[in-house]
Structures are given as C-alpha cells and as structure tokens.
Motif scaffolding. Structure first.
Motif, mmCIF file in Angstrom:
data_model
loop_
_atom_site.group_PDB
_atom_site.id
_atom_site.type_symbol
_atom_site.label_atom_id
_atom_site.label_comp_id
_atom_site.label_asym_id
_atom_site.label_seq_id
_atom_site.Cartn_x
_atom_site.Cartn_y
_atom_site.Cartn_z
ATOM 1 N N PRO A 122 15.950 8.550 -16.155
ATOM 2 C CA PRO A 122 15.306 8.537 -14.839
ATOM 3 C C PRO A 122 15.708 9.745 -13.997
ATOM 4 O O PRO A 122 16.864 10.154 -13.965
ATOM 5 C CB PRO A 122 15.794 7.225 -14.219
ATOM 6 N N ALA A 123 14.719 10.314 -13.334
ATOM 7 C CA ALA A 123 14.934 11.413 -12.395
ATOM 8 C C ALA A 123 14.090 11.092 -11.168
ATOM 9 O O ALA A 123 13.938 9.931 -10.801
ATOM 10 C CB ALA A 123 14.540 12.736 -13.052
ATOM 11 N N GLN A 124 13.519 12.100 -10.534
ATOM 12 C CA GLN A 124 12.614 11.842 -9.425
ATOM 13 C C GLN A 124 11.280 11.360 -9.984
ATOM 14 O O GLN A 124 10.741 11.946 -10.924
ATOM 15 C CB GLN A 124 12.402 13.108 -8.597
ATOM 16 N N PRO A 125 10.729 10.278 -9.432
ATOM 17 C CA PRO A 125 9.449 9.778 -9.940
ATOM 18 C C PRO A 125 8.317 10.749 -9.636
ATOM 19 O O PRO A 125 8.348 11.487 -8.641
ATOM 20 C CB PRO A 125 9.271 8.453 -9.198
ATOM 21 N N ALA A 126 7.307 10.747 -10.481
ATOM 22 C CA ALA A 126 6.124 11.583 -10.276
ATOM 23 C C ALA A 126 5.112 10.829 -9.429
ATOM 24 O O ALA A 126 4.775 9.673 -9.717
ATOM 25 C CB ALA A 126 5.505 11.946 -11.623
ATOM 26 N N ASN A 127 4.607 11.490 -8.375
ATOM 27 C CA ASN A 127 3.594 10.909 -7.509
ATOM 28 C C ASN A 127 2.216 11.230 -8.098
ATOM 29 O O ASN A 127 1.811 12.392 -8.148
ATOM 30 C CB ASN A 127 3.718 11.478 -6.095
ATOM 31 N N GLY B 172 0.824 -1.197 0.000
ATOM 32 C CA GLY B 172 0.000 0.000 0.000
ATOM 33 C C GLY B 172 0.856 1.245 0.000
ATOM 34 O O GLY B 172 1.948 1.267 0.569
ATOM 35 N N GLY B 173 0.372 2.289 -0.637
ATOM 36 C CA GLY B 173 1.103 3.552 -0.675
ATOM 37 C C GLY B 173 0.540 4.447 -1.761
ATOM 38 O O GLY B 173 -0.648 4.388 -2.090
ATOM 39 N N ASP B 174 1.389 5.285 -2.341
ATOM 40 C CA ASP B 174 1.022 6.128 -3.475
ATOM 41 C C ASP B 174 1.511 5.491 -4.767
ATOM 42 O O ASP B 174 2.414 4.639 -4.755
ATOM 43 C CB ASP B 174 1.635 7.522 -3.327
ATOM 44 N N ALA B 175 0.934 5.931 -5.886
ATOM 45 C CA ALA B 175 1.351 5.448 -7.207
ATOM 46 C C ALA B 175 2.361 6.421 -7.804
ATOM 47 O O ALA B 175 2.119 7.635 -7.846
ATOM 48 C CB ALA B 175 0.144 5.313 -8.123
ATOM 49 N N PHE B 176 3.489 5.883 -8.264
ATOM 50 C CA PHE B 176 4.553 6.693 -8.852
ATOM 51 C C PHE B 176 4.838 6.211 -10.275
ATOM 52 O O PHE B 176 4.671 5.025 -10.591
ATOM 53 C CB PHE B 176 5.842 6.579 -8.029
ATOM 54 N N VAL B 177 5.308 7.132 -11.120
ATOM 55 C CA VAL B 177 5.749 6.794 -12.468
ATOM 56 C C VAL B 177 7.123 7.411 -12.695
ATOM 57 O O VAL B 177 7.371 8.575 -12.335
ATOM 58 C CB VAL B 177 4.760 7.298 -13.537
ATOM 59 N N LEU B 178 8.024 6.613 -13.296
ATOM 60 C CA LEU B 178 9.406 7.047 -13.537
ATOM 61 C C LEU B 178 9.769 6.771 -14.987
ATOM 62 O O LEU B 178 9.598 5.634 -15.471
ATOM 63 C CB LEU B 178 10.360 6.277 -12.613
ATOM 64 N N PRO B 179 10.274 7.757 -15.746
ATOM 65 C CA PRO B 179 10.761 7.479 -17.105
ATOM 66 C C PRO B 179 12.027 6.639 -17.035
ATOM 67 O O PRO B 179 12.887 6.853 -16.171
ATOM 68 C CB PRO B 179 11.027 8.872 -17.674
ATOM 69 N N LEU B 180 12.171 5.695 -17.953
ATOM 70 C CA LEU B 180 13.288 4.752 -17.871
ATOM 71 C C LEU B 180 14.517 5.210 -18.656
ATOM 72 O O LEU B 180 15.646 4.882 -18.275
ATOM 73 C CB LEU B 180 12.835 3.376 -18.368
ATOM 74 N N ASP B 181 14.347 5.932 -19.729
ATOM 75 C CA ASP B 181 15.510 6.343 -20.512
ATOM 76 C C ASP B 181 16.305 7.444 -19.819
ATOM 77 O O ASP B 181 17.534 7.488 -19.916
ATOM 78 C CB ASP B 181 15.062 6.803 -21.900
#
Length: 672
Positions: free
Chosen positions: A296-301, A285-294
C-alpha cells in the motif's frame, strides 16, 4: 438522501438454483386497487449466479401512524415462478429481518433477525427454495452487514451487549453513570459452531468491511475503523487490514476526506473505496480511489476533477470496477479504470439502489439487480445487464404519484446549481394567471442531495403537493452531484453561500412558473432544519417556516451533540480553537432579526441534533414575541423511526403552512 455486467449469461448456462423454487406460475398481474397500500422494497440481493433475487418487502398501510411488518422473499430471475415468502420464527412489526447475504454457490441465503425489541439477535440460514430454516447464531447485542467469504465462511459486524443501535441517527442511550467509561465496540466476527469468532481487535470500532480473498487461513478482511465512540469517530476512520484479531494500517486520510464502502477485488490484490468530505455515515459521496493491498502507498484517484459524485462501488458488476454516480439531475453507472476517463454505462433521471436509501446495483452471474424509482414512478425490482434492465416485480403496477417534475438549473456566484421543482398536476403554467404558494425544502447533510425517490404518503413532500403547494428541492453548494470541489464549497461558510444559492434558485423558479413571492414557505430537517433557523435570521422573504431537528447555536451544539468530530472537516478547527468561525454561522448570533413565524420539532433522544438546540431557538423566538410552536417527540432519535411521530410532524407542518400561506378569504366569506 442521499440518496441513484456487460452481458447476460444465456439462460441455459445459469445454475440450477432457480429450479428449487416453487413451480407454480403467476397469472398476469393487474393494477392494484386505488386504495391498496404502497409496496416498499427495503433491500435486495442478487444471487452470485444471477438466478435469484432475495428481498425485504413491506406494505405501507393507509394509516400513516401504523407500524410496518417486513417479509423476506426469494424470486427467480427467469420464468413465471411465484415468489417464496419465508416463514420466519416471529411475526408483526417487531419482527425485523435485515442484511441479506447469499453463499458463493447461491444455494443458501443468510439474514439477521431481530425477533423482538429487547431479545437477542439471531442469524438464520435457508435453502434457495425457502426451506430448511436454521438458526446459525443467537447473540446478545447488535448484528449487521452479513457477508460470505469465497470459501463459504460467514462474517458479520457484531457489537456485544450494545447500549444502543449502531449509528448516530438511532435513539441515544440514556446518559447515566460515568459518561464515556464504557463504549460500544463493533467488530468483525466470523460465525461458526453457533458462536462468533472475533477477527478485528478490541479497541477499534469497525464501520464497513469486505473479505480479502487469498486462499489461506486465517481469514483476512479490509475495513474502515476508528478507536473510541463509534457514533462520533467515523469522520476520523482509517483503512485497515484485519486478520485473526490483529490490524494493519493501510491508509490514513486527510481531515477533509472521509472513507466509505471499501470493496476488495476478486483476486484480493486491490481495495477500492469512496473518499470525500461527508457529513453523515450512510450519506456517501466523493471520488473513487484504488489502493494496492500487498504494497500500500497513496491510493489512486480514478475520478479526480470530475463534476459528478461517486456514490457506490462494486467489483462484481463487470470486468472492471463499476461505480454509481450522481451528476446533476442524472444518476449514472460508470466503468472506472486508472488513467482513463470514466465510461458512462447508463444515465437517467431515476434512482437506482439495492437498498431503500442508498445507491448502486446488486450484481451476479453477468447481470445486475436494482430497486428503480422516480418521483412519480413507484419502486420496482429490475434485473438484467446494466442499462438493459427489465421489470421483475409488478407490486406497484398502475400506481403513480400525482406530481409534475422539473429539473431547474441556475447560476449562483461562480456555480451552476441544480434542484427539483415539484408541482401539483393542476398547477398553472401561464405566467399571467394564478400564482401559487411555494415551499422550499432544504435537504439534510449538508453532504447529500435531493434525488428522485418516490413520493410516498409517509414522506415530507407529497402531503404538501396534495394541499396545493409547489415544492422546491434545491441542491446548493455543499451538496453531492457536481464533484468534490462543489461538495467542499461550503467549508467554513455554512449558511452563507448555500443560502445565496437557494435564494437565487427561488428566483429561477419564479422565472419558470407562476409563484406568489408573498407566499413562500421554508422547511428542512437536520442540516435543513439548521438552514431554516439560519435563513429566518437573514431574510424576511419567507412567510412561514418549519424547522425539524435543527441547530441554532454552533457554539453550544459543539458540546451537546454526540458526533462533534464531523464539524472539524467543515469548520477547520474546534470551537475552543476558533470560536469566531462558529459564531459566524450561528442563528443565535442574529436571533433578534427573526420575524418569520416558525414551528420547531425534535426527538428527545437525538444524538446528532440534540433537543436543546431546538429548545434554545424556541425560547428565543417565544421571548422575542415571534409566533412559534415547539413539539418534542418522546423516545425519538434523529431518524424519527416511529410512524405516528412522523405523521404528527407532517400534520403540524401542513397546518402551520396553511395558517400563514393560504390566501386570505374574500371579505364576504369572512363575514359568514
């Protein structure tokens, strides 16, 4: 406990794999006889074209001490075709299939098989019609989480020459020899030519992974991993890219953020994952994050500040990322996009999961499949577009659990807290009438929540309802279901704020239904066992208590358990750096205040909540003259997998509560 596609393709557009199934049709299914066993669905997997559902299924025998035999079945989503039961090369309770995985073209299914408790594991493949069983791999060690890549290659998490089953809830390996000299390493491997080919490097224990589609060789994966002891170090796992035995770090989370369920988008450009404070691997359980793979920086919440907990993620359930969520008493399915408030695709007070204990959907071909259940409605497989499911199976038709269910919401400090009240069907409603005993069951974790799982005879609630007790299942601060701030509200405060929430919840129950406050019982397992031990040092309100696999002394526990890394996000420092914060929440600090008769039990191979913790609590109560009993179950880890041990614990629990909570017999009856 956790823990539950926008349109369906027209039937003519489905691929032809369903036609491979046997053509025999089924008659209309009647309700099962009253004494028939409950049918349990352990796992389902929808084929990528949406035409077939593979499943692991078992009948739970009437005898609660009897082991269960599991079968693999394949069903057509459309038509009245009979399900195909696979003919496995072994049989009986020791023959254990797991980890269902479909090929991208939906024409073959793979699964892991454990033919015997001590022999090698295997991976088998079959055609979609259930024929052509072929062994793809024989392996000395453990195998789990099979996944096909876009090009049809098969990957698995493998531990060569494993000393124990993966996961801290499994029974511990015996401590002998030089401790820590050899650690199990779970690695990503592809399967080809009857052998494993390692894709992640030695020295990292991989917990979860997904393929990264990119159309080039060698294959590429994204996963969570950590060096060292796999049981202990999940709480410090990082996100990596793996290829050809090498790793590339993508993201290192802060201390109070554990990572779970990494899933890669279909174009291979992004990875989504769940990040949040979590006390147990598998209780997600938590928040959903997305991270670009090519780059990568800080993931977006995607869910920052939401008053709900994300419990599952999938890129295959619609045009956008889809998340399963828990929002108070409701299970939800959400569409998730950066910068946009999540859209609720479905919401209801039911548990949805593709596994026995999990959350979410299995998707393919524009539809989804799930195991749906409530406290009173037994599990069945449902299929269809999200929110428009139809029941595919009728294995438990006509069955229901005898209980009345109410969601209770109350105020405690600054929080709105939720829980479930379960009552026997004949329990009175009138406040001026008969008052019943109430047993409070505190969930484990603490990062978890009570959700509407069906009340089975083998569970920890139905047997109490059948004996006439009401049961209260609170979700206090620290639980999932109200967002990350609520989940972190017990940090550096174990036992204090959450106990205030529970006590206020009991008051709310007593304002709702007639309860005899002089006949309150308390129980719990794991963190719930700790809360039971803690609570009886803080109040005499409970007439009797039962603590399963609890924690009595955070100071000694730190050096005894096999997962001490989980404590740092919650206590903020090690016992050696800040002993006072551990003493503040230790039952042993206040042990002389206990007067409540307490039964304790634990397994002697428990990694998470080791036996000495229960022994220490029992020793203190016995020395202080408090009524107590202590039961040890041989060979049992934290999961208590032996049905006979679990059944015995339930029988002893009921006898203990009956002894102290049943109303006294009238004087005339006592003289007879």
């Amino acid at each position: 406990m956790s823990l539950d596609t926008r349109s369906c393709l027209p039937g003519a557009m489905l691929r032809t794999t369903a036609a491979l199934l046997l053509s025999a049709t089924l008659p209309t299914l009647a309700a099962p006889p009253a004494n028939s066993p409950l049918h349990q669905f352990g796992e389902i997997a929808l084929s990528p074209d949406g035409s077939l559902v593979a499943s692991l299924e078992a009948d739970l025998p009437e005898n609660e001490s009897q082991d269960v035999a599991t079968s693999v079945l394949i069903r057509a989503v459309h038509g009245d075709h009979a399900p195909v039961r696979l003919r496995l090369p072994c049989s009986g309770p020791d023959c254990i299939p797991s980890s269902l995985a479909w090929m991208p073209d939906s024409r073959r299914l793979a699964f892991v098989l454990q033919p015997s408790p001590t022999g090698p594991r295997a991976v088998y493949g079959v055609r979609a019609d259930g024929g052509g069983l072929v062994r793809l791999l024989s392996f000395k060690g453990t195998l789990q989480d099979l996944r096909y890549g876009p090009d049809g290659a098969l990957a698995v998490l493998a531990t060569a020459n494993a000393h124990k089953e993966p996961g801290a809830t499994q029974a511990a390996a015996k401590l002998v020899g030089e401790i820590g000299a050899q650690q199990d390493e779970q690695r990503i491997a592809t399967i080809a030519g009857g052998a494993v080919h390692w894709q992640s490097p030695a020295g990292l224990y991989v917990y979860q992974y997904d393929w990264r589609p990119h159309g080039t060789r060698p294959p590429e994966f994204v996963g969570t991993a950590s060096p060292g002891n796999g049981d202990d170090n999940w709480w410090t796992a990082r996100l990596y890219d793996f290829s050809d035995g090498t790793e590339r770090l993508l993201y290192a989370p802060p201390q109070r953020q554990q990572l779970a369920d990494p899933v890669v988008s279909a174009d291979g450009s992004r990875v989504a994952f769940i990040g949040g404070i979590m006390s147990d691997f598998g209780s997600t359980g938590g928040d959903a994050f997305v991270l670009p793979l090519d780059h990568p920086a800080q993931p977006a919440n995607l869910t920052q500040g939401a008053t709900a907990t994300i419990t599952s993620l999938s890129w295959s359930c619609g045009p956008d990322l889809v998340g399963g969520s828990l929002a108070g008493p409701a299970t939800q399915v959400l569409a998730l996009k950066p910068g946009v408030v999540p859209a609720v695709l479905w919401s209801g007070q039911a548990d949805l999961s593709p596994t026995l204990y999990g959350s979410g959907l299995s998707c393919g071909g524009g539809i989804s499949a799930t195991i749906r259940q409530t406290f009173t409605a037994p599990p069945e497989v449902q299929v269809g577009p999200i929110g428009h499911w139809r029941t595919l199976t009728h294995e438990n038709a006509g069955r229901s659990a005898a209980a009345r269910v109410q969601s209770i919401v109350w105020k405690s400090d600054q929080y709105q807290v939720q829980g479930w009240l379960l009552s026997p069907p004949d329990a009175p409603d009138a406040m001026n009438g008969r008052k019943d005993a109430l047993i409070v069951n505190v969930h484990g974790g603490p990062s978890a929540a009570w959700t509407p799982y069906y009340l089975t005879p083998r569970g920890d609630t139905l047997f109490l309802l059948k004996a006439g007790y009401r049961v209260f299942l609170p979700n206090p601060r620290g639980s999932f279901g109200q967002g990350e701030a609520f989940a972190q509200a017990n940090v550096r405060d174990f036992g204090h704020g959450d106990l205030r929430d529970i006590m206020a919840g009991i008051d709310a129950v007593e304002r709702t239904v007639p309860v005899d406050d002089t006949r309150l019982g308390l129980t719990g397992y794991s963190y719930g066992g700790y809360m039971t031990m803690w609570t009886v040092t803080q109040t005499d309100r409970f007439r009797a208590a039962v603590a399963g696999a609890g924690i009595s002394n955070w100071q000694s526990y730190y050096g005894e358990n096999g997962i001490d890394q989980w404590m740092l996000p919650f206590f903020g420092a090690s016992i050696y750096a800040d002993p006072a914060i551990y003493a503040k929440s230790s039952p042993m600090t206040f042990i002389t205040k206990v007067h409540t008769p307490t039964l304790e039990y634990a397994g002697d191979a428990d990694v998470e909540c080791p036996l000495p913790q229960t022994q220490e609590f029992y020793h203190a109560l016995h020395t202080l003259g408090v009524p107590t009993q202590f039961v040890v179950y041989s060979g049992q880890g934290h999961g208590m997998k032996d049905p006979a041990s679990s059944a015995d614990a339930n029988r002893r629990t009921l006898a203990w509560f009956d002894r102290y909570l049943k109303p006294a017999a009238p004087a005339a009856d006592r003289r007879q």
